[in-house]
Design a protein around this motif. Structure first.
Motif, PDB file in Angstrom:
ATOM      1  N   GLU A 151       0.828  -1.197   0.000  1.00 39.52           N
ATOM      2  CA  GLU A 151       0.000   0.000   0.000  1.00 39.52           C
ATOM      3  C   GLU A 151       0.869   1.256   0.000  1.00 39.52           C
ATOM      4  OE1 GLU A 151      -2.858  -0.252   3.156  1.00 39.52           O
ATOM      5  OE2 GLU A 151      -3.588  -2.217   2.495  1.00 39.52           O
ATOM      6  N   GLY A 152       0.572   2.144  -0.942  1.00 43.10           N
ATOM      7  CA  GLY A 152       1.328   3.387  -1.063  1.00 43.10           C
ATOM      8  C   GLY A 152       2.580   3.269  -1.912  1.00 43.10           C
ATOM      9  N   GLN A 153       2.879   2.078  -2.405  1.00 43.16           N
ATOM     10  CA  GLN A 153       4.071   1.872  -3.226  1.00 43.16           C
ATOM     11  C   GLN A 153       3.763   2.168  -4.695  1.00 43.16           C
ATOM     12  OE1 GLN A 153       6.716   1.390  -1.632  1.00 43.16           O
ATOM     13  NE2 GLN A 153       6.363   0.122   0.155  1.00 43.16           N
ATOM     14  N   SER A 154       4.801   2.494  -5.453  1.00 42.08           N
ATOM     15  CA  SER A 154       4.664   2.786  -6.883  1.00 42.08           C
ATOM     16  C   SER A 154       5.978   2.452  -7.567  1.00 42.08           C
ATOM     17  CB  SER A 154       4.315   4.261  -7.097  1.00 42.08           C
ATOM     18  OG  SER A 154       5.421   5.086  -6.723  1.00 42.08           O
ATOM     19  N   LEU A 155       6.056   2.711  -8.868  1.00 43.81           N
ATOM     20  CA  LEU A 155       7.316   2.471  -9.580  1.00 43.81           C
ATOM     21  C   LEU A 155       8.367   3.515  -9.249  1.00 43.81           C
ATOM     22  CD1 LEU A 155       6.153   1.304 -13.134  1.00 43.81           C
ATOM     23  CD2 LEU A 155       7.023  -0.087 -11.242  1.00 43.81           C
ATOM     24  N   ASP A 156       7.975   4.564  -8.535  1.00 41.28           N
ATOM     25  CA  ASP A 156       8.930   5.565  -8.058  1.00 41.28           C
ATOM     26  C   ASP A 156       9.346   5.296  -6.624  1.00 41.28           C
ATOM     27  OD1 ASP A 156       8.811   7.040 -10.480  1.00 41.28           O
ATOM     28  OD2 ASP A 156       6.917   7.934  -9.821  1.00 41.28           O
ATOM     29  N   ASN A 157       8.612   4.445  -5.949  1.00 37.03           N
ATOM     30  CA  ASN A 157       8.885   4.143  -4.546  1.00 37.03           C
ATOM     31  C   ASN A 157       8.453   2.716  -4.228  1.00 37.03           C
ATOM     32  OD1 ASN A 157       9.383   4.352  -1.766  1.00 37.03           O
ATOM     33  ND2 ASN A 157       7.286   5.041  -1.367  1.00 37.03           N
ATOM     34  N   PRO A 158       9.371   1.733  -4.330  1.00 39.91           N
ATOM     35  CA  PRO A 158      10.767   1.904  -4.730  1.00 39.91           C
ATOM     36  C   PRO A 158      10.930   1.945  -6.251  1.00 39.91           C
ATOM     37  CG  PRO A 158      10.342  -0.393  -4.249  1.00 39.91           C
ATOM     38  CD  PRO A 158       9.068   0.335  -3.933  1.00 39.91           C
ATOM     39  N   GLU A 159      12.138   2.162  -6.714  1.00 38.49           N
ATOM     40  CA  GLU A 159      12.438   2.147  -8.146  1.00 38.49           C
ATOM     41  C   GLU A 159      12.204   0.740  -8.698  1.00 38.49           C
ATOM     42  OE1 GLU A 159      13.259   4.734 -10.003  1.00 38.49           O
ATOM     43  OE2 GLU A 159      13.187   6.105  -8.279  1.00 38.49           O
ATOM     44  N   PRO A 160      11.904   0.623 -10.004  1.00 35.81           N
ATOM     45  CA  PRO A 160      11.596  -0.684 -10.598  1.00 35.81           C
ATOM     46  C   PRO A 160      12.629  -1.761 -10.302  1.00 35.81           C
ATOM     47  CG  PRO A 160      11.093   1.052 -12.162  1.00 35.81           C
ATOM     48  CD  PRO A 160      11.761   1.719 -10.989  1.00 35.81           C
ATOM     49  N   GLU A 161      13.902  -1.396 -10.295  1.00 36.44           N
ATOM     50  CA  GLU A 161      14.948  -2.409 -10.054  1.00 36.44           C
ATOM     51  C   GLU A 161      14.931  -2.926  -8.620  1.00 36.44           C
ATOM     52  OE1 GLU A 161      16.946   1.718  -9.949  1.00 36.44           O
ATOM     53  OE2 GLU A 161      15.456   0.625 -11.166  1.00 36.44           O
ATOM     54  N   ASN A 162      14.260  -2.212  -7.725  1.00 39.47           N
ATOM     55  CA  ASN A 162      14.157  -2.656  -6.332  1.00 39.47           C
ATOM     56  C   ASN A 162      12.852  -3.382  -6.028  1.00 39.47           C
ATOM     57  OD1 ASN A 162      16.698  -1.636  -5.502  1.00 39.47           O
ATOM     58  ND2 ASN A 162      15.837   0.431  -5.338  1.00 39.47           N
ATOM     59  N   TRP A 163      12.039  -3.586  -7.068  1.00 37.19           N
ATOM     60  CA  TRP A 163      10.818  -4.360  -6.896  1.00 37.19           C
ATOM     61  C   TRP A 163      11.164  -5.846  -6.937  1.00 37.19           C
ATOM     62  CZ3 TRP A 163       5.643  -3.691  -5.889  1.00 37.19           C
ATOM     63  CH2 TRP A 163       5.224  -2.367  -5.690  1.00 37.19           C
ATOM     64  N   ALA A 164      11.713  -6.307  -5.826  1.00 35.41           N
ATOM     65  CA  ALA A 164      12.122  -7.706  -5.687  1.00 35.41           C
ATOM     66  C   ALA A 164      12.234  -7.990  -4.198  1.00 35.41           C
ATOM     67  CB  ALA A 164      13.465  -7.954  -6.380  1.00 35.41           C
ATOM     68  N   VAL A 165      12.283  -9.264  -3.846  1.00 37.42           N
ATOM     69  CA  VAL A 165      12.475  -9.609  -2.435  1.00 37.42           C
ATOM     70  C   VAL A 165      13.924  -9.342  -2.057  1.00 37.42           C
ATOM     71  CG1 VAL A 165      10.625 -11.311  -2.404  1.00 37.42           C
ATOM     72  CG2 VAL A 165      12.929 -12.030  -3.029  1.00 37.42           C
ATOM     73  N   LYS A 166      14.179  -9.173  -0.766  1.00 34.37           N
ATOM     74  CA  LYS A 166      15.517  -8.812  -0.310  1.00 34.37           C
ATOM     75  C   LYS A 166      16.564  -9.857  -0.678  1.00 34.37           C
ATOM     76  CE  LYS A 166      14.003  -5.781   3.429  1.00 34.37           C
ATOM     77  NZ  LYS A 166      13.939  -5.516   4.882  1.00 34.37           N
ATOM     78  N   LYS A 167      16.148 -11.110  -0.751  1.00 35.84           N
ATOM     79  CA  LYS A 167      17.091 -12.158  -1.134  1.00 35.84           C
ATOM     80  C   LYS A 167      17.632 -11.932  -2.541  1.00 35.84           C
ATOM     81  CE  LYS A 167      17.605 -17.190  -1.307  1.00 35.84           C
ATOM     82  NZ  LYS A 167      16.930 -18.502  -1.083  1.00 35.84           N
ATOM     83  N   ASP A 168      16.828 -11.264  -3.369  1.00 35.64           N
ATOM     84  CA  ASP A 168      17.239 -10.952  -4.743  1.00 35.64           C
ATOM     85  C   ASP A 168      17.766  -9.531  -4.869  1.00 35.64           C
ATOM     86  OD1 ASP A 168      16.345 -13.493  -5.438  1.00 35.64           O
ATOM     87  OD2 ASP A 168      14.350 -12.784  -5.999  1.00 35.64           O
ATOM     88  N   GLY A 169      18.044  -8.890  -3.739  1.00 39.47           N
ATOM     89  CA  GLY A 169      18.581  -7.533  -3.749  1.00 39.47           C
ATOM     90  C   GLY A 169      17.529  -6.449  -3.794  1.00 39.47           C
ATOM     91  N   GLY A 170      16.260  -6.801  -3.543  1.00 33.76           N
ATOM     92  CA  GLY A 170      15.183  -5.836  -3.610  1.00 33.76           C
ATOM     93  C   GLY A 170      14.793  -5.268  -2.260  1.00 33.76           C
ATOM     94  N   ALA A 171      13.625  -4.604  -2.234  1.00 35.25           N
ATOM     95  CA  ALA A 171      13.205  -3.878  -1.039  1.00 35.25           C
ATOM     96  C   ALA A 171      12.172  -4.616  -0.194  1.00 35.25           C
ATOM     97  CB  ALA A 171      12.622  -2.523  -1.465  1.00 35.25           C
ATOM     98  N   PHE A 172      11.689  -5.772  -0.673  1.00 35.68           N
ATOM     99  CA  PHE A 172      10.572  -6.424   0.007  1.00 35.68           C
ATOM    100  C   PHE A 172      11.017  -7.668   0.776  1.00 35.68           C
ATOM    101  CE2 PHE A 172       8.796  -3.974  -3.417  1.00 35.68           C
ATOM    102  CZ  PHE A 172       7.674  -3.383  -2.851  1.00 35.68           C
ATOM    103  N   ASP A 173      10.462  -7.806   1.967  1.00 33.56           N
ATOM    104  CA  ASP A 173      10.767  -8.967   2.796  1.00 33.56           C
ATOM    105  C   ASP A 173      10.230 -10.248   2.168  1.00 33.56           C
ATOM    106  OD1 ASP A 173      12.022  -7.491   4.802  1.00 33.56           O
ATOM    107  OD2 ASP A 173      10.115  -7.115   5.834  1.00 33.56           O
TER     108      ASP A 173
END
Length: 233
Positions: A151-173
């Motif tokens: 909720e409240g997330q977009s392609l600007d928050n986080p950036e598209p390259e960070n739309w991944a789980v943390k195990k893959d280097g992204g921002a999501f648990d």
């Protein structure tokens, strides 16, 4: 020999009759319960729509106000998407799109994804999956609050390259012991945002056409089959 042949024939007939009766009983039971099951699923999924965009946030009939959006292979089998539109005074401010995450651990995961007109996530809910109880089923709101992180997330928050789980280097648990399920959901929410951005003008033009009040209500269960979110492998 005649007695043996007669006995074999009699047993075969008996087994055949048993199979017919058993099969008929199962078919009858399914026929009697299928409509009720589908109604329960449709009702639960309709509640998910209003969980994403509560009734006090719009003044149109959400279940009746649907539009057809451009087809995409990224979010389903390449069919046009039927989205629900939330309006205030006939002005659209949000839509809810039914999509399929194909990369679940135990199969497809069906989602409802709500977006506002700026491409920000209003909410995500799971309507069907077969993920492992105690692990992958944490995508359900009754199992954890993980799904609310969109909720409240977009392609600007986080950036598209960070739309991944943390195990893959992204921002999501991800979940302890389960990465495949959250990865599938994160990827599909990201792909939905990309789809919205790429088709923004066409979607905006389509949303300005209010649905007819005579239209029949549409629920997620009527758009695609599948097991409810409460059923697991």
């Amino acid at each position: 020999m005649a007695t043996l042949a007669h006995s074999i024939r009699r047993n075969a007939i008996g087994l055949g009759l048993f199979a017919i009766i058993t099969g008929g009983t199962i078919a009858l039971t399914q026929a009697l319960t299928q409509d009720r099951i589908e109604q329960q699923i449709a009702r639960a999924e309709a509640e998910a729509l209003f969980d994403i965009i509560p009734e006090d946030r719009h003044d149109n009939q959400l279940l009746r106000d649907t539009v057809t959006l451009p087809a995409t292979t990224a979010l389903n089998d390449g069919e046009p998407l039927t989205a629900w539109v939330a309006r205030r005074g006939d002005r659209p401010f949000g839509l809810i799109v039914p999509v399929t995450a194909p990369g679940g651990y135990s199969g497809d995961i069906r989602l409802l994804i709500g977006l506002n007109m700026k491409g920000t996530v209003l909410g995500v809910r799971v309507t069907s999956h077969r993920e492992t109880p105690g692990l992958g089923d944490k995508i359900e709101t009754k199992k954890s609050d993980w799904i609310y992180t969109f909720e409240g997330q977009s392609l600007d928050n986080p950036e598209p390259e960070n739309w991944a789980v943390k195990k893959d280097g992204g921002a999501f648990d991800q979940f302890t012991g389960a990465t495949i399920t959250p990865r599938a959901v994160v990827d599909t929410v990201r792909d939905t945002l990309i789809y919205f951005r790429e088709n923004r003008k066409q979607i905006r033009d389509t949303l300005r056409q209010p649905a007819s009040p005579e239209d029949e209500p549409v629920t997620p269960g009527s758009l695609a089959g599948g097991d409810s979110a409460q059923e697991h492998s």
